[in-house]
Design a protein around this motif. Structure first.
Motif, PDB file in Angstrom:
ATOM      1  N   LEU A 144       0.016  -6.988  -2.305  1.00 43.88           N
ATOM      2  CA  LEU A 144      -1.410  -6.832  -2.083  1.00 43.88           C
ATOM      3  C   LEU A 144      -2.157  -7.118  -3.379  1.00 43.88           C
ATOM      4  O   LEU A 144      -1.552  -7.285  -4.434  1.00 43.88           O
ATOM      5  CB  LEU A 144      -1.732  -5.416  -1.593  1.00 43.88           C
ATOM      6  N   THR A 193       1.398  -2.841  -4.533  1.00 40.79           N
ATOM      7  CA  THR A 193       1.792  -2.582  -3.152  1.00 40.79           C
ATOM      8  C   THR A 193       2.410  -3.828  -2.536  1.00 40.79           C
ATOM      9  O   THR A 193       1.869  -4.927  -2.679  1.00 40.79           O
ATOM     10  CB  THR A 193       0.574  -2.149  -2.305  1.00 40.79           C
ATOM     11  N   VAL A 195       3.722  -5.477   1.085  1.00 39.74           N
ATOM     12  CA  VAL A 195       3.596  -5.340   2.534  1.00 39.74           C
ATOM     13  C   VAL A 195       4.594  -6.279   3.198  1.00 39.74           C
ATOM     14  O   VAL A 195       4.837  -7.391   2.727  1.00 39.74           O
ATOM     15  CB  VAL A 195       2.152  -5.651   3.004  1.00 39.74           C
ATOM     16  N   GLN A 237       3.915  -0.881   4.327  1.00 37.89           N
ATOM     17  CA  GLN A 237       3.464  -1.067   2.953  1.00 37.89           C
ATOM     18  C   GLN A 237       4.269  -0.133   2.054  1.00 37.89           C
ATOM     19  O   GLN A 237       4.409   1.050   2.344  1.00 37.89           O
ATOM     20  CB  GLN A 237       1.971  -0.757   2.820  1.00 37.89           C
ATOM     21  N   SER A 268      -4.317 -12.885  -0.292  1.00 40.22           N
ATOM     22  CA  SER A 268      -5.218 -11.790  -0.616  1.00 40.22           C
ATOM     23  C   SER A 268      -4.641 -10.447  -0.186  1.00 40.22           C
ATOM     24  O   SER A 268      -5.111  -9.392  -0.598  1.00 40.22           O
ATOM     25  CB  SER A 268      -6.570 -11.992   0.086  1.00 40.22           C
ATOM     26  N   GLY A 269      -3.609 -10.497   0.668  1.00 44.03           N
ATOM     27  CA  GLY A 269      -2.998  -9.274   1.156  1.00 44.03           C
ATOM     28  C   GLY A 269      -3.814  -8.541   2.190  1.00 44.03           C
ATOM     29  O   GLY A 269      -3.531  -7.388   2.499  1.00 44.03           O
ATOM     30  N   ALA A 270      -4.832  -9.190   2.756  1.00 43.04           N
ATOM     31  CA  ALA A 270      -5.732  -8.514   3.688  1.00 43.04           C
ATOM     32  C   ALA A 270      -5.392  -8.765   5.146  1.00 43.04           C
ATOM     33  O   ALA A 270      -5.738  -7.962   6.014  1.00 43.04           O
ATOM     34  CB  ALA A 270      -7.171  -8.942   3.420  1.00 43.04           C
ATOM     35  N   GLU A 323      -5.787  -3.497   6.117  1.00 40.20           N
ATOM     36  CA  GLU A 323      -6.471  -2.334   5.569  1.00 40.20           C
ATOM     37  C   GLU A 323      -6.642  -1.240   6.623  1.00 40.20           C
ATOM     38  O   GLU A 323      -6.508  -0.052   6.335  1.00 40.20           O
ATOM     39  CB  GLU A 323      -7.842  -2.739   5.015  1.00 40.20           C
TER      40      GLU A 323
END
Length: 236
Positions: free
Chosen positions: A79, A84, A86, A96, A123-125, A142
């Motif tokens: 992330l 973090t 994921v 995560q 972006s890890g989103a 998120e």
């Protein structure tokens, strides 16, 4: 500008590699169940994680209490915080972990039939996956919420997320379509190109789309209107 070389004589086949956003950590998979985390400033191994035996740090301290048995993880990424990790666990939802300790931070949809093909944005989103019944799902990492792509013609061949997570490309047997992921309740599908592609990739901002054709050539299109920008022949 410094160059580091990691000699992996006894590591077996390196099947996956990933850098943290800051570039200070390098994770790579060896074999079916072992992942190593390396500090790129000193090129020293920080952790070795074995999903069958647990995990240990470079100093030998056990982290086994944080490990669980898993099937396979088709997608993994850091992330934006660099702390973090994921991963999409096949048949086990999305998890995560704290990259520093190996402890599980969050679990999304543990009972969901997570697909064997998945993509996570840089972006890890956002995470996108293909389920066993050929459906494409888009996950917000998120909130843990997800939306399902409306059915299109034919089975899905492959998918790709832009680095910022705002655009998803989906390749079908005869075409590639683009989807904006910022409004899960109103997913807008836009045809991109009429082309069969075995592999596809989006640029970080989603403005360019690349695909590998059946002939082995690489084509790069402008995502906005499908205009061919460049064609790279295999072997040149």
């Amino acid at each position: 500008g410094a160059l580091g070389t990691l000699i992996a004589r006894d590591e077996g086949i390196l099947s996956s590699i990933e850098l943290s956003p800051a570039g200070d950590l390098l994770a790579f998979q060896t074999g079916a169940s072992v992942v190593k985390l390396v500090d790129t400033r000193e090129w020293r191994s920080r952790y070795t994680v074995d999903t069958t035996e647990g995990a240990s740090s470079a100093g030998g301290a056990s982290l086994r209490r944080f490990m669980v048995s898993v099937k396979t993880i088709p997608a993994v990424a850091f992330l934006a915080d660099g702390k973090t990790v994921v991963g999409a666990v096949e048949g086990g939802g999305i998890k995560q972990w704290d990259a520093r300790t190996g402890e599980t931070r969050k679990v999304f949809a543990p009972d969901a039939e997570t697909g064997s093909i998945a993509e996570i944005s840089k972006s890890g989103a956002v995470l996108a996956d293909i389920t066993s019944d050929e459906k494409v799902r888009i996950w917000n990492l998120e909130t843990g919420s997800h939306s399902e792509l409306p059915s299109e013609a034919g089975p899905v061949q492959t998918i790709s997320l832009s680095g910022d997570g705002k655009t998803l490309a989906v390749a079908y047997s005869d075409r590639i379509v683009l989807v904006k992921t910022d409004d899960p309740s109103n997913l807008k599908i836009r045809p991109a190109v009429q082309e069969r592609a075995a592999r596809i990739a989006l640029s970080f901002d989603g403005s360019l789309l690349a695909g590998v054709t059946a002939e082995g050539d690489v084509k790069i299109w402008k995502a906005a209107d499908g205009t061919l920008q460049k064609q790279l022949a295999a072997g040149t």
